[in-house]
Enzyme design. Sequence first.
Site, short mmCIF file in Angstrom:
data_model
loop_
_atom_site.label_atom_id
_atom_site.label_comp_id
_atom_site.label_asym_id
_atom_site.label_seq_id
_atom_site.Cartn_x
_atom_site.Cartn_y
_atom_site.Cartn_z
N ASP A 1 -15.28 3.84 -0.63
CA ASP A 1 -14.99 3.24 -1.95
C ASP A 1 -15.96 3.77 -2.99
O ASP A 1 -15.57 4.16 -4.10
CB ASP A 1 -15.08 1.72 -1.88
N ALA B 1 -19.32 -8.47 -9.38
CA ALA B 1 -20.32 -8.42 -8.31
C ALA B 1 -19.71 -8.61 -6.93
O ALA B 1 -20.39 -8.99 -5.99
CB ALA B 1 -21.38 -9.48 -8.56
N GLY C 1 -8.57 4.35 -12.48
CA GLY C 1 -8.72 4.01 -11.07
C GLY C 1 -7.99 4.95 -10.13
O GLY C 1 -8.36 5.05 -8.96
N SER D 1 -0.63 4.13 0.73
CA SER D 1 -1.42 5.06 1.53
C SER D 1 -0.59 5.78 2.61
O SER D 1 -0.80 6.98 2.83
CB SER D 1 -2.59 4.34 2.18
N SER E 1 0.82 -1.22 0.00
CA SER E 1 0.00 0.00 0.00
C SER E 1 0.85 1.26 0.00
O SER E 1 1.83 1.37 0.75
CB SER E 1 -0.91 0.01 1.23
N LYS F 1 -13.05 -5.87 5.24
CA LYS F 1 -14.10 -4.84 5.13
C LYS F 1 -15.44 -5.28 5.70
O LYS F 1 -16.15 -4.47 6.32
CB LYS F 1 -14.25 -4.41 3.67
N GLY G 1 -17.01 -6.99 -3.74
CA GLY G 1 -17.13 -5.84 -2.85
C GLY G 1 -17.09 -4.51 -3.57
O GLY G 1 -17.89 -3.61 -3.30
#
Length: 502
Positions: free
Chosen positions: A323, A359, A469, A238, A236, A285, A361
């Site tokens: 999200d 389909a 994205g 982040s 990540s 999540k 998360g």
Amino acid sequence: MAETVLKMVRDMSKARDLGADVVEIRLDYLKVFNSNQDLKTLIKESPMPTLFTYRPKWEGGQYDGDEKHRLDVLRLAMELGADYIDVEFQAAHEFIDSIDGKKPEKLKVIVSSHNYQDTPSVKDLGDLVARIQATGADIVRITTTALDITDVARIFQISVHSHVPVIGLAMGERGLISRILCAKFGGYFTSGTLHSEIVSVPGEPAIKDILDVYNFRLIRPCTKIFGVIGKPISHSRSPLLYNEGFKSVGFDGVYLHLLVDDIANFLHTYSSTDFSGFSVGIPHKEDALKCCDEVDPIAKSIGAVNCIVRRPTDGKLFGLNTDYFGSISAIEDGLRGSHDKSKIIGSPLAGRLFVIMGAGGAGKALAYGAKQKGARIIIANRKYDRARKLADEVGGDALSFADLANFRPEDGAILANSTSVGMQPNIDETPIPKHALRSYSLVFDAVYNPRMTRLLSEAAESGVTVVCGVEMLIGQAYEQFERFTGLPAPKELFRKVMDNCL
């Protein structure tokens, strides 16, 4: 950890340039070692204070020779002007007794203990600190192994309540927070490597990351703690994004990588309001939602939380899902950019057909977000039953992927990919044939690495507006940053950081 004195001297200069305060010299890694000559060279050439360690194999090091010789070398380093000597707890009494009355005023003796199996209880750690202190140590150094990230809480508890200087660190990726948050919880110092690929103990971060990614020098006892929870999580970006943001607005916070196995246990263990907020990634999540005291209605509908904020007043956990916010706002901006903005009232998604590939998360978040904006939903998935289930939840229709290739949507329709198809390293893959793209008004891809996927490239070649994205990532980061800090997100900085990362 170099194998020659010359390489050690070069590495010391590199460490200084990277911002290190003290250099630890691991004598046990030297292939050829002339103690008197080499110690003089190392001390003379060091551009900063020196810490000498001559770690034996029985404590996880490389030295496998005579114990008396090893301690003689450490005493010689002391006599020649070393600033710190590290000696193992097992040898500490003998070493410290031998230098009684001879120890230079500037020298600090660090007595260390390494546990390569686990992290003991708080009581056992406290007893160990007391026994090490009783040897006459100036500084206590305890290194354990974190089998779970919650093990590190015991290290923090010992460090913050100790009456002697303590270096308390936990090995392994789950122990990373011990090496960053020691600055908050009273640790004497932390350690880092010159290069992330060369480490002396598992999970040791690079100096550059400690200082530049986590802003170590800005961490204080009152610093608030944030982080991204996931498994895996080391990939990540982040922490770089949020820590740069915190620094730019003067917010006293630090954002960490948090490798978490059990999110409920993690949130229970780190229940202090100092642990103020978390981004939540795969696979936590859905479980995160169950851990929250309050949940945003849309997150509850989606069945997943990707952001948790701890209220400072009562410590209650509030969960939400950003999200959908990031992706939907990015798509809305893309639509506004391709039309006369003065003619758009409300959301440009209102009344449009919104086709979602996937389909899972991410697809579910897109579906609920688009529905909230007034779009009409179609779900396409490899397993039709999953597509049908999600479509029923949002009042939409379902297609199989095979049908989607020949589906002809109405004018102005949106196509959104929520699957991982086209992500590195499989960059030549695409979820839908190029000929099917020209019927859409806009194509969005949740994949952000690469930035321009095959899907987006072929859509652009077909004359369709595309949204990548990265825009979703930045959009959801804006929302989380503002939730965490109560301050406006530094949007241009976020975009610059993401551009540099990708």
